[in-house]
Scaffold this active site. Sequence first.
Site, PDB file in Angstrom:
ATOM      1  N   ASP A  61      -1.173  19.668 -24.149  1.00  0.00           N
ATOM      2  CA  ASP A  61      -2.437  20.456 -24.459  1.00  0.00           C
ATOM      3  C   ASP A  61      -3.034  18.954 -23.484  1.00  0.00           C
ATOM      4  OD1 ASP A  61      -2.467  18.560 -26.486  1.00  0.00           O
ATOM      5  OD2 ASP A  61      -3.526  19.605 -27.251  1.00  0.00           O
TER       6      ASP A  61
ATOM      7  N   HIS B 269       6.813   2.768  -0.631  1.00  0.00           N
ATOM      8  CA  HIS B 269       5.946   3.971  -1.810  1.00  0.00           C
ATOM      9  C   HIS B 269       6.235   3.396  -3.111  1.00  0.00           C
ATOM     10  CE1 HIS B 269       4.148   7.572   1.152  1.00  0.00           C
ATOM     11  NE2 HIS B 269       3.540   6.139   1.549  1.00  0.00           N
TER      12      HIS B 269
ATOM     13  N   ASP C 186      -1.157  -2.349  -1.693  1.00  0.00           N
ATOM     14  CA  ASP C 186      -1.946  -1.528  -0.494  1.00  0.00           C
ATOM     15  C   ASP C 186      -2.831  -1.078  -2.523  1.00  0.00           C
ATOM     16  OD1 ASP C 186      -2.699   0.684   0.007  1.00  0.00           O
ATOM     17  OD2 ASP C 186      -0.433   1.370   1.329  1.00  0.00           O
TER      18      ASP C 186
ATOM     19  N   ASP D 240      -8.471   2.489   1.238  1.00  0.00           N
ATOM     20  CA  ASP D 240      -7.197   2.835   1.878  1.00  0.00           C
ATOM     21  C   ASP D 240      -7.387   0.887   2.533  1.00  0.00           C
ATOM     22  OD1 ASP D 240      -4.609   3.241   2.153  1.00  0.00           O
ATOM     23  OD2 ASP D 240      -4.933   4.113   3.057  1.00  0.00           O
TER      24      ASP D 240
ATOM     25  N   HIS E 290       6.787   3.575   9.762  1.00  0.00           N
ATOM     26  CA  HIS E 290       6.084   4.678   9.873  1.00  0.00           C
ATOM     27  C   HIS E 290       4.891   4.896  10.912  1.00  0.00           C
ATOM     28  CE1 HIS E 290       2.875   1.037   8.216  1.00  0.00           C
ATOM     29  NE2 HIS E 290       3.914   0.727   7.769  1.00  0.00           N
TER      30      HIS E 290
ATOM     31  N   HIS F 133      -3.960   6.643  10.311  1.00  0.00           N
ATOM     32  CA  HIS F 133      -4.228   7.849   9.682  1.00  0.00           C
ATOM     33  C   HIS F 133      -5.672   8.357   9.648  1.00  0.00           C
ATOM     34  CE1 HIS F 133      -4.857   6.797   5.679  1.00  0.00           C
ATOM     35  NE2 HIS F 133      -3.344   5.485   5.840  1.00  0.00           N
TER      36      HIS F 133
ATOM     37  N   HIS G  67      -4.861  10.300   3.010  1.00  0.00           N
ATOM     38  CA  HIS G  67      -4.234  11.281   4.515  1.00  0.00           C
ATOM     39  C   HIS G  67      -5.240  11.668   5.032  1.00  0.00           C
ATOM     40  CE1 HIS G  67      -0.677   8.436   2.866  1.00  0.00           C
ATOM     41  NE2 HIS G  67      -0.925   8.077   3.929  1.00  0.00           N
TER      42      HIS G  67
ATOM     43  N   GLU H 148      -2.593  -0.036   9.920  1.00  0.00           N
ATOM     44  CA  GLU H 148      -2.071  -0.308   9.234  1.00  0.00           C
ATOM     45  C   GLU H 148      -0.474  -1.015   9.442  1.00  0.00           C
ATOM     46  OE1 GLU H 148      -0.586   2.489   5.706  1.00  0.00           O
ATOM     47  OE2 GLU H 148      -1.622   3.258   6.827  1.00  0.00           O
TER      48      GLU H 148
ATOM     49  N   TYR I 214       9.271  -4.204   7.871  1.00  0.00           N
ATOM     50  CA  TYR I 214       9.863  -4.622   6.601  1.00  0.00           C
ATOM     51  C   TYR I 214      11.757  -4.577   6.894  1.00  0.00           C
ATOM     52  CZ  TYR I 214       5.869  -1.868   6.020  1.00  0.00           C
ATOM     53  OH  TYR I 214       3.954  -1.006   5.944  1.00  0.00           O
TER      54      TYR I 214
ATOM     55  N   ARG J  49       2.685  -5.746   5.201  1.00  0.00           N
ATOM     56  CA  ARG J  49       1.869  -4.451   5.782  1.00  0.00           C
ATOM     57  C   ARG J  49       0.735  -5.438   5.982  1.00  0.00           C
ATOM     58  NH1 ARG J  49       3.836  -0.493   3.522  1.00  0.00           N
ATOM     59  NH2 ARG J  49       2.054  -0.105   2.157  1.00  0.00           N
TER      60      ARG J  49
ATOM     61  N   GLU K 100      -3.246  -4.078   6.293  1.00  0.00           N
ATOM     62  CA  GLU K 100      -4.375  -2.002   6.475  1.00  0.00           C
ATOM     63  C   GLU K 100      -5.816  -2.659   6.491  1.00  0.00           C
ATOM     64  OE1 GLU K 100      -3.765   2.441   4.564  1.00  0.00           O
ATOM     65  OE2 GLU K 100      -3.206   0.624   3.385  1.00  0.00           O
TER      66      GLU K 100
END
Length: 438
Positions: free
Chosen positions: A36, A241, A258, A269, A348, A352, A359, A381, A385, A402, A404
Amino acid sequence: MTKKEFLHRRKALLSKMTPSSGALFFAAPVVIRSKDSAYPYRQNSDFWYFTGFNESEAALLLIKSATYQNCSVLFNRRSTFRTQVWLGNCLGQEAALSQLSVDYAFPWDTMSNNICLFLNSLKIIYHAQGQDSFADTILFSVLDKLHKGASRKSSPPIRIADWRPWVHEMRLVKSKAEQDLLRKAGRISALAHQRAMSCLSPDMYEYQLEGEIQYEFSRYGARFSSYNTIIASGKNACILHYNNNEKQMKSGELVLIDAGCELQGYAGDVTRTIPVNGAFTTPQRAIYSIVLDAINLGLSLYKPGATILYVTKCVTRMITRRLIQLKILHGHEEALIESDALNKFFMHKLSHWLGLDVHDVGNYGTNYNRVLEPGMVLTIEPGIYIPPDANVPKEYLGIGIRIEDDILITKDGNENLTVLAEKDIRTIETLMINKKKL
């Protein structure tokens, strides 16, 4: 965000609707975390776009008909002693009329009966069918009730149409008020990355750095992240991710951060990659320099009239050329580009849309060839890798980088909303090393 802003959006949608039609929007349901205990509530972005109302068990109906011309109807929870004790002050119906500038407000538990009065005799109902099963169940139950109505005057809508193509195009180009909120969200997100640079030291755990970032968000009034924060050190940075955030960070490694805040529904972002001990190694510096040059190239190209596709082609060509020089890619540049050889190291998209969703909604065109216009907000971005098992010179194995930023397309080019987060190699090293001397 003012009431005038939400009214303007409703009027804009009503102007697109056909006569004798209604558009129905539902608030997000509460999501149970365990037993709950619920997750912190997050409103449905489309419902928020037209109301700015942050309660569950609510729906908005916009009507364009001869009887109810440009009318707005809200269904929301009653403000009762029980709701006040357990949930705090719910807005209720009387306050909704003035605070949300709706024409009618009815209790949520009367929706099944009261909405029939408004839908009866309409020809079209606009609804995001398939988006939320509970919303479909409510609407189809109401339509079935109208179909079975005993009165000869019962005339349910004969067609269900989708409002998403219209609404998501509206959301793509940001108003001045939205730009201001995205600017603030970008600034707070950038400041959190600066804090991470000032706090980072070897042997910290990834989750400890995550806590420092979340503290900075909250300090500036952004209680929630706009997505699960990624603190990926060492080879974890090669997992796009990754968000376990549980590893102990070691001297000599890089950490990819990130993280973006959410402010009044609008997302930041931002990604930065920094050395745990404050100094890049020679191989790390070589890869980082490519990614830094890639984002700077993209920032110079994004402007009205450009496309994400065009900028991506320019950036990927440059990265490909530089990886050939490092002997990470082998072959002729044109052949490597034609075969999309870079995809195994940069897999990637470059950009975006950004807005109420990290996104965000909006059509990208065919293969991201939509022409950019002032008011659009998007990320840039680039990344490289190199997994530990890649067939490359061993000094580059396990490096993931990365960078961004968030940008607003302006009439002359773009505005970098996250420029406060440092990304220059020398500046990062100076900040981190001087911090250690304090």
